[in-house]
Design a protein around this motif. Structure first.
Motif, PDB file in Angstrom:
ATOM      1  N   ASN A 143       0.854  -1.195   0.000  1.00 33.65           N
ATOM      2  CA  ASN A 143       0.000   0.000   0.000  1.00 33.65           C
ATOM      3  C   ASN A 143       0.890   1.245   0.000  1.00 33.65           C
ATOM      4  O   ASN A 143       0.794   2.118   0.871  1.00 33.65           O
ATOM      5  N   THR A 149       3.014   4.552  -1.985  1.00 37.69           N
ATOM      6  CA  THR A 149       2.971   5.604  -3.002  1.00 37.69           C
ATOM      7  C   THR A 149       4.392   6.043  -3.302  1.00 37.69           C
ATOM      8  O   THR A 149       5.196   6.223  -2.380  1.00 37.69           O
ATOM      9  N   SER A 164      -1.033  14.770   2.142  1.00 40.98           N
ATOM     10  CA  SER A 164      -2.431  14.458   1.814  1.00 40.98           C
ATOM     11  C   SER A 164      -2.687  13.013   1.388  1.00 40.98           C
ATOM     12  O   SER A 164      -3.819  12.541   1.460  1.00 40.98           O
ATOM     13  N   ILE A 165      -1.660  12.309   0.941  1.00 39.25           N
ATOM     14  CA  ILE A 165      -1.894  10.972   0.392  1.00 39.25           C
ATOM     15  C   ILE A 165      -2.254   9.968   1.490  1.00 39.25           C
ATOM     16  O   ILE A 165      -1.786  10.056   2.613  1.00 39.25           O
ATOM     17  N   GLU A 166      -3.090   9.019   1.126  1.00 35.06           N
ATOM     18  CA  GLU A 166      -3.488   7.948   2.034  1.00 35.06           C
ATOM     19  C   GLU A 166      -2.796   6.663   1.601  1.00 35.06           C
ATOM     20  O   GLU A 166      -3.097   6.108   0.550  1.00 35.06           O
ATOM     21  N   CYS A 167      -1.852   6.226   2.397  1.00 35.03           N
ATOM     22  CA  CYS A 167      -1.114   4.992   2.117  1.00 35.03           C
ATOM     23  C   CYS A 167      -0.393   4.584   3.388  1.00 35.03           C
ATOM     24  O   CYS A 167      -0.403   5.319   4.380  1.00 35.03           O
ATOM     25  N   ASP A 168       0.223   3.423   3.364  1.00 41.21           N
ATOM     26  CA  ASP A 168       0.997   2.969   4.526  1.00 41.21           C
ATOM     27  C   ASP A 168       2.478   3.312   4.402  1.00 41.21           C
ATOM     28  O   ASP A 168       3.163   3.475   5.410  1.00 41.21           O
ATOM     29  N   ASN A 178       4.145  13.043   8.094  1.00 45.19           N
ATOM     30  CA  ASN A 178       3.424  11.763   8.159  1.00 45.19           C
ATOM     31  C   ASN A 178       4.124  10.811   9.126  1.00 45.19           C
ATOM     32  O   ASN A 178       4.628   9.761   8.719  1.00 45.19           O
ATOM     33  N   LYS A 220       3.407   7.050   8.989  1.00 44.19           N
ATOM     34  CA  LYS A 220       3.700   6.290   7.774  1.00 44.19           C
ATOM     35  C   LYS A 220       5.172   5.850   7.738  1.00 44.19           C
ATOM     36  O   LYS A 220       6.039   6.482   8.336  1.00 44.19           O
TER      37      LYS A 220
END
Length: 305
Positions: free
Chosen positions: A22, A24, A54-58, A76, A79
């Protein structure tokens, strides 16, 4: 196995790992073409800072240099942030230390401290606000203080001073790629391409900026070239940007102001390194919480403008 088939195999494996983790992939405009092509987002420092927040990822795979990955982790902390080539550093960021910022504050107690994003997390933590080359003037003008310590890039500081009534106190740092572009390079390029418009980066020397038609950050350059009516441009920044211009503006002809404008640190990441990084989830970039919390304030203050 030939180069193309190996590239395709690596790209396929990276896409598979991206889904599994998951993840980016963010890449700066100066990265190798094959790295830019595999990235989810390609941009300049400001665009990538906004994207990182802003990105949604792990996991974030940051294809750039150390301070960029640090910034992504600061924004983040929950993350996993990976820098595929851990040794990819920014020499300019190393030209100013937190101790030197504290010294400057003692010397100029009434001045605000503006740190270019091309700085370490420790330096950001000692600063009032951060900036990028695309918003530096806006950041300086947003301050109440009339005296501004601007670090570490003297060339960007001098460029900002052209548009501000504030007293700008520059640190003597510089980007070696942009600072070694000379007026002789400009004369040579204009002689070879007399019909081309000259666009340069604000990290260039003042005499180079004086000779330019336009001055933009890397993403500003791309946007202008794509929207302009002119067809030929001389581009005064790191040559990695030419790949994005060719992709986004295939009808335009872009020449490098200096073919030697290469940041070796920006070229240390390749598909092999990205693949390995996603497989191992290493090397991880982290910032101590006390430093990160103070640095975050300076970065977010910039992002709020």
């Amino acid at each position: 196995m030939n180069w193309n088939s190996m590239n395709e195999k690596l790209q396929k494996r990276i896409m598979q790992l991206k889904t599994e983790r998951n993840a980016t992939i963010l890449a700066h405009n100066y990265q190798l073409p094959q790295v830019q092509d595999i990235a989810d987002i390609v941009g300049d420092s400001l665009e990538l800072a906004r994207a990182a927040k802003s990105i949604e990822c792990d996991a974030i795979v940051f294809c750039g240099v150390d301070f960029m990955a640090e910034t992504a982790h600061i924004l983040n902390p929950e993350k996993t942030v990976l820098l595929p080539a851990e040794e990819a550093c920014c020499p300019m960021a190393a030209m100013i230390t937190a101790d030197e910022v504290r010294m400057l504050r003692r010397r100029f107690p009434d001045a605000a401290v503006v740190s270019y994003v091309n700085t370490t997390a420790e330096v950001k933590a000692e600063s009032d606000i951060c900036c990028t080359s695309s918003n530096a003037i806006k950041v300086v003008e947003s301050l109440d203080e009339e005296q501004v310590i601007f670090l570490p890039d003297k060339n960007l500081a001098n460029y900002v001073a052209r548009f501000s009534s504030k007293e700008i106190l520059p640190w003597e740092g510089f980007c070696f790629v942009h600072d070694r572009i000379t007026s002789n390079d400009v004369h040579r390029a204009l002689q070879n391409h007399p019909d081309a418009k000259l666009i340069v980066h604000p990290e260039c020397r003042p005499e180079v900026i004086d000779m330019a038609d336009l001055v933009f950050s890397t993403s500003g350059m791309i946007k202008h070239v794509c929207s302009a009516s002119e067809k030929e441009f001389i581009i005064g920044t790191e040559i990695g940007i030419l790949h994005q211009m060719k992709k986004k503006c295939p009808d335009k002809i872009c020449y490098p102001l200096s073919p030697e404008a290469i940041c070796i640190n920006m070229k240390k990441i390749d598909l092999v390194e990205i693949c390995k990084s996603l497989e191992l989830l290493q090397p991880r970039i982290t910032v101590p919480q006390d430093i990160a919390s103070r640095a975050r304030k300076a970065i977010e203050k910039m992002l709020e403008l």
